[in-house]
Scaffold this active site. Structure first.
Site, PDB file in Angstrom:
ATOM      1  N   GLU A  73       0.846  -1.184   0.000  1.00  0.00           N
ATOM      2  CA  GLU A  73       0.000   0.000   0.000  1.00  0.00           C
ATOM      3  C   GLU A  73       0.887   1.241   0.000  1.00  0.00           C
ATOM      4  O   GLU A  73       1.845   1.281   0.758  1.00  0.00           O
ATOM      5  CB  GLU A  73      -0.916   0.046   1.222  1.00  0.00           C
ATOM      6  CG  GLU A  73      -1.901   1.218   1.121  1.00  0.00           C
ATOM      7  CD  GLU A  73      -2.892   1.295   2.288  1.00  0.00           C
ATOM      8  OE1 GLU A  73      -2.784   0.507   3.246  1.00  0.00           O
ATOM      9  OE2 GLU A  73      -3.766   2.154   2.221  1.00  0.00           O
ATOM     10  N   GLY A  80       3.088   2.125  10.773  1.00  0.00           N
ATOM     11  CA  GLY A  80       2.771   1.362  11.978  1.00  0.00           C
ATOM     12  C   GLY A  80       2.516  -0.105  11.680  1.00  0.00           C
ATOM     13  O   GLY A  80       3.067  -0.990  12.322  1.00  0.00           O
ATOM     14  N   ALA A  81       1.671  -0.343  10.682  1.00  0.00           N
ATOM     15  CA  ALA A  81       1.288  -1.715  10.365  1.00  0.00           C
ATOM     16  C   ALA A  81       0.496  -1.721   9.066  1.00  0.00           C
ATOM     17  O   ALA A  81       0.178  -0.662   8.525  1.00  0.00           O
ATOM     18  CB  ALA A  81       0.439  -2.303  11.484  1.00  0.00           C
ATOM     19  N   MET A  82       0.205  -2.944   8.587  1.00  0.00           N
ATOM     20  CA  MET A  82      -0.483  -3.061   7.304  1.00  0.00           C
ATOM     21  C   MET A  82      -1.439  -4.245   7.310  1.00  0.00           C
ATOM     22  O   MET A  82      -1.067  -5.346   7.719  1.00  0.00           O
ATOM     23  CB  MET A  82       0.567  -3.186   6.181  1.00  0.00           C
ATOM     24  CG  MET A  82      -0.026  -3.298   4.801  1.00  0.00           C
ATOM     25  SD  MET A  82      -1.041  -1.844   4.376  1.00  0.00           S
ATOM     26  CE  MET A  82      -2.227  -2.605   3.284  1.00  0.00           C
ATOM     27  N   ASN A 142      -2.723  -6.382   5.182  1.00  0.00           N
ATOM     28  CA  ASN A 142      -2.743  -7.399   4.124  1.00  0.00           C
ATOM     29  C   ASN A 142      -3.678  -8.553   4.481  1.00  0.00           C
ATOM     30  O   ASN A 142      -3.663  -9.045   5.602  1.00  0.00           O
ATOM     31  CB  ASN A 142      -1.334  -7.958   3.924  1.00  0.00           C
ATOM     32  CG  ASN A 142      -0.294  -6.879   3.930  1.00  0.00           C
ATOM     33  OD1 ASN A 142      -0.337  -5.974   3.116  1.00  0.00           O
ATOM     34  ND2 ASN A 142       0.622  -6.929   4.885  1.00  0.00           N
ATOM     35  N   HIS A 152      -7.040  -1.836  14.879  1.00  0.00           N
ATOM     36  CA  HIS A 152      -7.153  -1.119  13.611  1.00  0.00           C
ATOM     37  C   HIS A 152      -6.934  -2.054  12.419  1.00  0.00           C
ATOM     38  O   HIS A 152      -7.757  -2.116  11.501  1.00  0.00           O
ATOM     39  CB  HIS A 152      -6.148   0.034  13.595  1.00  0.00           C
ATOM     40  CG  HIS A 152      -6.154   0.846  12.343  1.00  0.00           C
ATOM     41  ND1 HIS A 152      -6.851   2.033  12.236  1.00  0.00           N
ATOM     42  CD2 HIS A 152      -5.562   0.654  11.132  1.00  0.00           C
ATOM     43  CE1 HIS A 152      -6.681   2.522  11.015  1.00  0.00           C
ATOM     44  NE2 HIS A 152      -5.901   1.713  10.326  1.00  0.00           N
ATOM     45  N   GLU A 153      -5.828  -2.773  12.439  1.00  0.00           N
ATOM     46  CA  GLU A 153      -5.518  -3.640  11.288  1.00  0.00           C
ATOM     47  C   GLU A 153      -6.536  -4.762  11.166  1.00  0.00           C
ATOM     48  O   GLU A 153      -6.957  -5.119  10.060  1.00  0.00           O
ATOM     49  CB  GLU A 153      -4.100  -4.205  11.395  1.00  0.00           C
ATOM     50  CG  GLU A 153      -2.992  -3.153  11.523  1.00  0.00           C
ATOM     51  CD  GLU A 153      -3.071  -2.037  10.497  1.00  0.00           C
ATOM     52  OE1 GLU A 153      -3.549  -2.275   9.374  1.00  0.00           O
ATOM     53  OE2 GLU A 153      -2.665  -0.903  10.829  1.00  0.00           O
ATOM     54  N   HIS A 172      -9.777  -3.547   9.591  1.00  0.00           N
ATOM     55  CA  HIS A 172      -9.676  -3.351   8.143  1.00  0.00           C
ATOM     56  C   HIS A 172     -10.182  -4.569   7.365  1.00  0.00           C
ATOM     57  O   HIS A 172     -10.528  -4.450   6.192  1.00  0.00           O
ATOM     58  CB  HIS A 172      -8.219  -3.099   7.722  1.00  0.00           C
ATOM     59  CG  HIS A 172      -7.824  -1.651   7.660  1.00  0.00           C
ATOM     60  ND1 HIS A 172      -8.619  -0.673   7.103  1.00  0.00           N
ATOM     61  CD2 HIS A 172      -6.680  -1.020   8.054  1.00  0.00           C
ATOM     62  CE1 HIS A 172      -7.996   0.498   7.168  1.00  0.00           C
ATOM     63  NE2 HIS A 172      -6.817   0.317   7.743  1.00  0.00           N
ATOM     64  N   GLU A 174      -9.807   4.428   5.873  1.00  0.00           N
ATOM     65  CA  GLU A 174      -8.984   4.851   7.007  1.00  0.00           C
ATOM     66  C   GLU A 174      -9.781   5.640   8.051  1.00  0.00           C
ATOM     67  O   GLU A 174      -9.646   5.412   9.252  1.00  0.00           O
ATOM     68  CB  GLU A 174      -7.751   5.615   6.540  1.00  0.00           C
ATOM     69  CG  GLU A 174      -6.782   4.773   5.692  1.00  0.00           C
ATOM     70  CD  GLU A 174      -6.291   3.504   6.381  1.00  0.00           C
ATOM     71  OE1 GLU A 174      -6.499   3.364   7.606  1.00  0.00           O
ATOM     72  OE2 GLU A 174      -5.699   2.632   5.692  1.00  0.00           O
TER      73      GLU A 174
HETATM   74  C1  7MF Z   1      -3.707   3.054  13.597  1.00  0.00           C
HETATM   75  O1  7MF Z   1      -3.785   2.477   7.902  1.00  0.00           O
HETATM   76  C2  7MF Z   1      -4.034   4.172  12.868  1.00  0.00           C
HETATM   77  C3  7MF Z   1      -3.345   4.486  11.731  1.00  0.00           C
HETATM   78  C4  7MF Z   1      -1.487   2.269   5.980  1.00  0.00           C
HETATM   79  C5  7MF Z   1      -0.279   2.655   6.753  1.00  0.00           C
HETATM   80  C6  7MF Z   1      -1.810   1.744   9.020  1.00  0.00           C
HETATM   81  O2  7MF Z   1      -3.612   0.318   8.401  1.00  0.00           O
HETATM   82  C7  7MF Z   1      -2.879   1.446   7.990  1.00  0.00           C
HETATM   83  C8  7MF Z   1      -2.284   1.136   6.609  1.00  0.00           C
HETATM   84  C9  7MF Z   1      -0.077   4.911   7.835  1.00  0.00           C
HETATM   85  C10 7MF Z   1      -0.347   5.795   8.864  1.00  0.00           C
HETATM   86  C11 7MF Z   1      -1.073   5.379   9.963  1.00  0.00           C
HETATM   87  C12 7MF Z   1      -1.539   4.063  10.053  1.00  0.00           C
HETATM   88  C13 7MF Z   1      -1.284   3.159   9.009  1.00  0.00           C
HETATM   89  C14 7MF Z   1      -0.533   3.596   7.886  1.00  0.00           C
HETATM   90  C15 7MF Z   1      -2.309   3.689  11.261  1.00  0.00           C
HETATM   91  C16 7MF Z   1      -2.013   2.554  11.986  1.00  0.00           C
HETATM   92  C17 7MF Z   1      -2.699   2.245  13.123  1.00  0.00           C
HETATM   93  N1  7MF Z   1      -3.383   0.801   5.693  1.00  0.00           N
HETATM   94 BR1  7MF Z   1       0.896   5.498   6.385  1.00  0.00          BR
HETATM   95 ZN    ZN Z   2      -5.531   1.836   8.344  1.00  0.00          ZN
END
Ligand code: 7MF
Ligand code: ZN
Length: 880
Positions: free
Chosen positions: A131, A270-272, A274, A306-307, A310, A329
């Site tokens: 991403e 922070g994390a992803m 997938n 959060h992850e 998603h 987001e």
């Molecule tokens: C909690 O949004 C809040 C925001 C994209 C990478 C993680 O899950 C995500 C990814 C960025 C900036 C902040 C966060 C993330 C990303 C995030 C993480 C945890 N899809 Br760039």
């Molecule tokens: Zn996110």
């Protein structure tokens, strides 16, 4: 490097893709500098495509960056060079049939990939980050979220990599004839390429399971290096809590038989999320009581949530294009915030989130990169993973929740998931589902998605004693932002209560309701309340019901009254913040005009009674005792006078510490007990208050009080207390006390990646003179690595973002330092460089020489040579 004047992408130019990819078969042969990627794509003309109706088939456009093309064939035949073109960032292929199989072989170099996008190596472990547009660094592909495909992935690797992971279920695992390991994964859900993931390494695993509400058993696995295996418990507990919460609150069940989490040391974010294989920055998943602070434990819970969330808000229903980023987001941040609020203290979570919004998001909304929650254009999408898209986007979703109520919102989200499951959709689709499920009209509300800037509400009131009516008049406005001079009025839910002279909420209607959500929709509007015997005191924007600034001419007495009495805990805190802000403004003014500084005695009294209030949640007391940060003060100033802010705040902190020494010490002693560590809300609250007291006590610089910090540092059995004590020593003790403490801390923890990061950050944020020199030295320390974003964020980011005092030193050296580092980093990791430069992009708001020095530093970045697209966008937009 990319073009010097990169093109801009516009939302208005969106067109559906010409071709769809029904299935994607990937085959990787992993080698550090020479990984072979083979892909086999089942491609078909998109029936909904908007281009070239009739005979001629449009060319197939594939994205590709930093790839070495080896071969290209269609339906088993090599494509001759005359039938395709290599573009600067992809391929254009001539197409003969509406359906065909495309096979591509290409080579990539994970070892030299320092951008940490695509496939790269981190401490000998292969991992991916796709991403937003990282998949194009793996192979040629229509790398856009509205192309969704079923992926099957085979990984072949030497035997040093026993763990080979990708999305979905493992369907094959064997040894090849030449002795390598081969594993195949199949993901049954169609997904965009940005959700693809691959991991390979020598990893250990912690396993657990979760039984979903319908009785399916899901295998849960966290993968990490052997040394971290005991740091996974908290993340696993958080994951199970999140899975249960999503079932209970949203009716959303997990959909695969396995859910994997991997911890990686080198990670840009922070994390992803997938699909089925979340990848985490190790700082956001690993924790043990001895090595992680309470803040880290809480961060892990919310990021794991959060992850996980998603999986529905982002994966099952994804974004049509990247302008819709807040669709997933903003919604997911709202979901994780509610999850954290339910697991911990709701008021404290709200205060933390609003503080972030007010300091950093408001600043973004008032700065050169201001953009709507749904941007209209971008040069580089990575630059739009912003506080506006995430945090303001979450506030917009929260407002919908406030307008519809809990049940109405749930009806709306059910309809949204039902309508769009398996699809790539828009913010508009989200709002429409909310409207349709509730029979409401959110036409005007949609402006929150399209207009940038922080609205201002000016509130005035009048009481008519003869008729017992009270009128609140609300005027709204919104400052101009780049490309948007004039704004139309927003639909703003304004939650209010009215306090009587006894401090209680007055009934606002015959039913006895004590809080109303006013629907502010006009530029100017008056709301009347009847049946009142006396002029009430309004409690405005309760719970921060909208991301706006409220101006109302509260007197000091009125704020003290709200601080003591408001039934809304958030507004009690906010009244204290307003009071402190007024006092600090006065101090700044006195300083500029050469008067002696004196802290308002009422403020001291107010803080004393907060400190002595045993009914309040100690975490809330800690929040109420914290003066607004220098960053917050800067954001709220029309023009930033950094020196005056620093002097005023330091003075106020010192005066409070001096005046409340006895009470602070009592409170500290009362809470300083030996309990076994638990990262639970009640205990976290007590540690938070205790360490807030300790920090104030150390401000006095008195030897006996610093000795408390020294003792706490030596005896602490958990990292929260240890790090808090060390922070106080570093900030307030002299060198012969602070230095040995820092050294012994490093000595003890040098093997622990997460603690070393904390140790670096605590030094770069020290308010002591000479920190810049110390930071330069830290960069020579073996623990520093310019190719590791966590280390960069701890040392350089900590200094530039969390050390207002030293970063803004009058000689401008802080800015020069940042410019230098940004230039160096841009060659390694453009995303990190573009984020890091932010503090010097707001130069226009600074007064005097400091603003000029900041501008010069920013200019030096622009003039340093060819910039990445990421950095170019931010710097060029900030120089105009
Ligand atoms: C909690 O949004 C809040 C925001 C994209 C990478 C993680 O899950 C995500 C990814 C960025 C900036 C902040 C966060 C993330 C990303 C995030 C993480 C945890 N899809 Br760039
Ligand atoms: Zn996110």
């Amino acid at each position: 490097m990319k073009d010097a004047q990169p093109r801009t992408v516009y939302l208005k130019d969106y067109r559906a893709p010409d071709y769809l990819v029904d299935s994607t078969r990937l085959h990787f042969e992993l080698q550090p500098q020479d990984t072979l990627v083979k892909s086999r794509l089942q491609i078909r003309r998109n029936p909904a495509a908007e281009t070239a109706p009739g005979e001629a088939l449009p060319p197939l456009l594939l994205d590709g960056v930093d790839l070495e093309l080896l071969s290209l064939s269609i339906d088993g035949e090599l494509v001759p060079a005359s039938r395709y073109r290599e573009l600067p960032e992809g391929l254009s292929i001539h197409v003969k049939n509406p359906e065909f199989v495309l096979e591509i072989h290409n080579r990539i170099n994970p070892k030299d990939n320092t951008s940490l996008e695509g496939l790269y190596l981190s401490n000998g472990m292969y991992c991916t980050q796709c991403e937003a547009e990282g998949f194009r660094k793996i192979t040629y592909y229509p790398d856009r979220p509205d192309v969704m495909s079923r992926f099957t992935t085979t990984i072949v690797a030497p035997r040093q990599y026993p763990v080979l992971l990708s999305n979905g279920n493992q369907i094959e695992r064997r040894t090849t004839e030449d002795g390598r390991l081969l594993v195949t994964w199949e993901d049954p859900f169609a997904k965009p390429a940005y959700l693809f993931a691959l991991v390979a390494g020598e990893l250990q695993t912690v396993e657990d399971s979760f039984t979903t509400v319908s009785g399916r058993e899901v295998k849960l696995q966290i993968f990490t290096e052997a040394k971290n295996i005991r740091k996974c418990d908290h993340a696993m507990r958080s994951l199970k809590k999140a899975m249960r919460w999503d079932e209970e609150v949203y009716g959303r069940e997990y959909d695969l038989d396995i859910f994997m989490v991997v911890a990686v040391d080198h990670f840009n974010m922070g994390a992803m999320e997938n699909k089925g294989l979340n990848i985490f920055n190790s700082a956001c998943v690993l924790a043990s009581p001895e090595t992680a602070t309470d803040a880290t434990f809480q961060r892990i819970e919310s990021i794991v949530g959060h992850e996980y969330f998603h999986n529905w808000s982002g994966n099952r229903v994804t974004c049509r294009d990247w302008f819709q980023l807040s669709l997933k987001e903003g919604f997911t941040v709202f979901r994780d915030a509610e999850f954290s609020a339910d697991m911990n203290s709701r008021a404290v979570k709200r205060i933390e989130d609003v503080s972030l919004l007010r300091t950093a998001q408001f600043a973004e909304d008032g700065g050169p990169m201001a953009h709507p929650v749904r941007p209209d254009s971008y040069m580089e999408i990575s630059n739009f993973y912003t506080l506006t898209v995430y945090e303001k986007g979450a506030e917009v979703v929260r407002m919908i929740h406030t307008l519809l109520g809990t049940e109405g919102f749930r009806k709306g989200s059910d309809l949204y998931f039902q309508r769009h499951d398996g699809c790539a959709v828009t913010c508009e689709d989200f709002i429409a589902a909310m409207e349709d499920a509730n029979g409401v009209d959110l036409t005007q509300f949609r402006r929150w998605y399209s207009q940038a800037g922080t609205p201002v509400l000016e509130v005035s009131d009048a009481f008519d004693a003869a008729h017992g009516t009270y009128a609140l008049t609300v005027r709204q406005s919104c400052p101009a932002t780049p490309g948007q001079d004039k704004k139309l009025p927003f639909h703003i839910p304004l939650a209010v209560g009215l306090l009587g002279a006894d401090g209680r909420d007055l009934p606002l209607d015959p039913q006895g309701t004590t809080q109303k959500v006013l629907q502010v929709t006009e530029t100017e509007q008056t709301f009347s309340f009847t049946g009142l015997k006396e002029k009430p005191l309004p409690s405005l924007l309760r719970g921060f019901s909208a991301p706006v600034r409220v101006r109302y001419g509260y007197s000091t007495e009125q704020l003290l009254f709200l601080m003591r009495n408001d039934s809304d805990e958030f507004n009690r805190w906010d009244a204290g913040q307003r009071l402190a802000f007024m006092a600090l403004e006065q101090l700044q003014k006195d300083y500029r005009e050469g008067r002696d500084l004196q802290l308002q005695p009422q403020l001291v009294d107010a803080y004393r009674s907060v400190l002595q209030n045993r009914e309040l949640d100690p975490a809330l007391v800690a929040e109420m005792l914290a003066l607004p940060s220098a960053q917050t003060l800067a954001e709220q100033s029309e023009r930033i006078d950094a020196e005056a802010i620093i002097v005023a705040r330091e003075f106020a902190r010192g005066a409070l510490a001096e005046a409340l020494k006895g009470e602070l010490l009592d409170c500290y002693r009362r809470l300083d007990c030996d309990k076994p560590y638990r990262p639970e809300a009640a205990d976290i609250a007590e540690r938070s208050l205790k360490n807030t007291c300790l920090a104030y006590l150390c401000v006095t610089g008195e030897a006996e009080l610093l000795a408390l910090a020294q003792a706490q540092f030596e005896n602490a059995a958990n990292m929260t207390d240890s790090a808090a004590a060390l922070t106080s020593l570093v900030n307030h003790a002299d060198d012969d006390m602070a230095k040995p403490a820092l050294e012994s801390f490093y000595e003890r923890w040098q093997q622990d990646t997460q603690v070393v990061e904390l140790w670096l950050g605590l030094q770069s944020t020290s308010a002591r003179r000479g920190t810049l020199e110390a930071v330069r030295e830290l960069m020579q320390h073996p623990a520093f690595e310019l190719t590791n974003p966590n280390r960069v964020r701890a040392v350089i980011g900590g200094f530039a973002n969390r050390n207002f005092t030293q970063f803004h030193r009058a000689d401008g050296r802080g800015f020069e330092f940042l410019a230098e580092q940004v230039i160096a980093l841009d060659k390694l990791n453009p995303q990190i460089a573009a984020r890091l430069v932010t503090p010097i992009t707001r130069w226009k708001k600074y007064t005097g020489e400091l603003g000029k020095k900041m501008h010069r530093a920013l200019q030096s970045v622009m003039e340093s040579g060819k910039l990445s697209r990421d950095l170019y966008e931010v710097v060029s937009k900030s120089l105009v």
